[in-house]
Design an enzyme around this catalytic site. Structure first.
Site, PDB file in Angstrom:
ATOM      1  NE  ARG A  78      -3.622  -0.150   2.294  1.00  0.00           N
ATOM      2  CZ  ARG A  78      -4.512  -0.699   1.570  1.00  0.00           C
ATOM      3  NH1 ARG A  78      -5.256   0.471   0.776  1.00  0.00           N
ATOM      4  NH2 ARG A  78      -5.227  -1.616   1.757  1.00  0.00           N
TER       5      ARG A  78
ATOM      6  CB  THR B 117      -1.968   7.409  -3.419  1.00  0.00           C
ATOM      7  OG1 THR B 117      -1.337   5.898  -3.488  1.00  0.00           O
ATOM      8  CG2 THR B 117      -0.945   8.150  -3.957  1.00  0.00           C
TER       9      THR B 117
ATOM     10  CG  ASP C 108      -0.046  -9.371   9.856  1.00  0.00           C
ATOM     11  OD1 ASP C 108       0.163 -10.338   9.345  1.00  0.00           O
ATOM     12  OD2 ASP C 108       0.089  -8.248   9.541  1.00  0.00           O
TER      13      ASP C 108
ATOM     14  CG  ASP D 147       3.280 -10.308  11.152  1.00  0.00           C
ATOM     15  OD1 ASP D 147       4.177 -10.424  10.547  1.00  0.00           O
ATOM     16  OD2 ASP D 147       2.928  -9.128  11.670  1.00  0.00           O
TER      17      ASP D 147
END
Length: 209
Positions: A104, A108, A200, A203
């Site tokens: 990402r 933006t 996550d 992870d």
């Protein structure tokens, strides 16, 4: 509008309860991700076409059914999507596997492609995009658009846990893509994590936290 299939099979729900547990080890978490993906694969491939064939058994000739040459590809979104691939390949040993890596952009907030490798005939295949968590839906939507740009016409999305925000984004951006999840959770928190979720997934699969 795409359909959303939420699995309620007892085996999937049992495994999901262990997957969510914060005390589940990396080894067990990794195995569970693969096992749940394998079980979900049954339903996600339910509409694959069959053709009738005759098979000679030790006793007589039997009329049976085999897959009608339908070409399928699995496309994990890196890195967490990798955890779902082995279980699905166990079910479909001849399947081809593509890979999409996204990050990402901090300014933006849009997904940026950093890795993209597909089978040469990807445009002729039915594709199942896999990512354990459907949170905001941004990465999944971007990955599916990349595939559509390659000419892929039949795409499904398979995630283990989804959030309403991610489902809404997917249905708005890609109303032709059906969504398969083992659970549809409550919401996203301020950090973009699914609640209650499982943390996550990347992870926990790779032991990086």
């Amino acid at each position: 509008m795409s359909k959303v299939c939420v699995f309620d099979h007892p085996l999937i729900q049992h495994k999901l309860s262990i997957l969510r547990d914060k005390n589940t080890s990396v080894k067990e978490f990794r195995e569970l991700i693969s096992e749940i993906a394998m079980l979900m694969c049954y339903e996600a491939t339910r509409d694959l076409p069959l053709e009738e064939v005759e098979v000679e058994t030790p006793v007589a000739v039997a009329k049976c059914h085999r897959l009608a040459g339908k070409r399928v590809a699995i496309v994990p979104i890196l890195r967490a999507g990798l955890g779902m691939v082995d279980g699905m390949v166990n079910m479909m040993p001849n399947v081809k596997v593509g890979h999409i890596g996204l990050f990402r952009d901090p300014e933006t907030l849009e997904p940026v492609k950093y890795y993209y490798k597909m089978p040469p005939d990807i445009g002729e295949r039915d594709v199942i995009v896999v990512d354990p968590m459907l949170a905001t839906g941004g990465s999944a939507s971007a990955a599916i658009q990349f595939l559509k740009d390659e000419g892929v016409q039949h795409i499904k999305l398979m995630s283990i846990i989804g959030a309403p925000e991610g489902v809404g984004r997917m249905q708005a951006d890609h109303p032709d893509v059906d969504i398969f999840v083992a659970a549809l959770d409550d919401h996203l928190n301020e950090h973009g994590y699914i609640v209650p979720g499982l943390g996550d997934a990347g992870d926990r699969i790779f032991g990086t936290k």
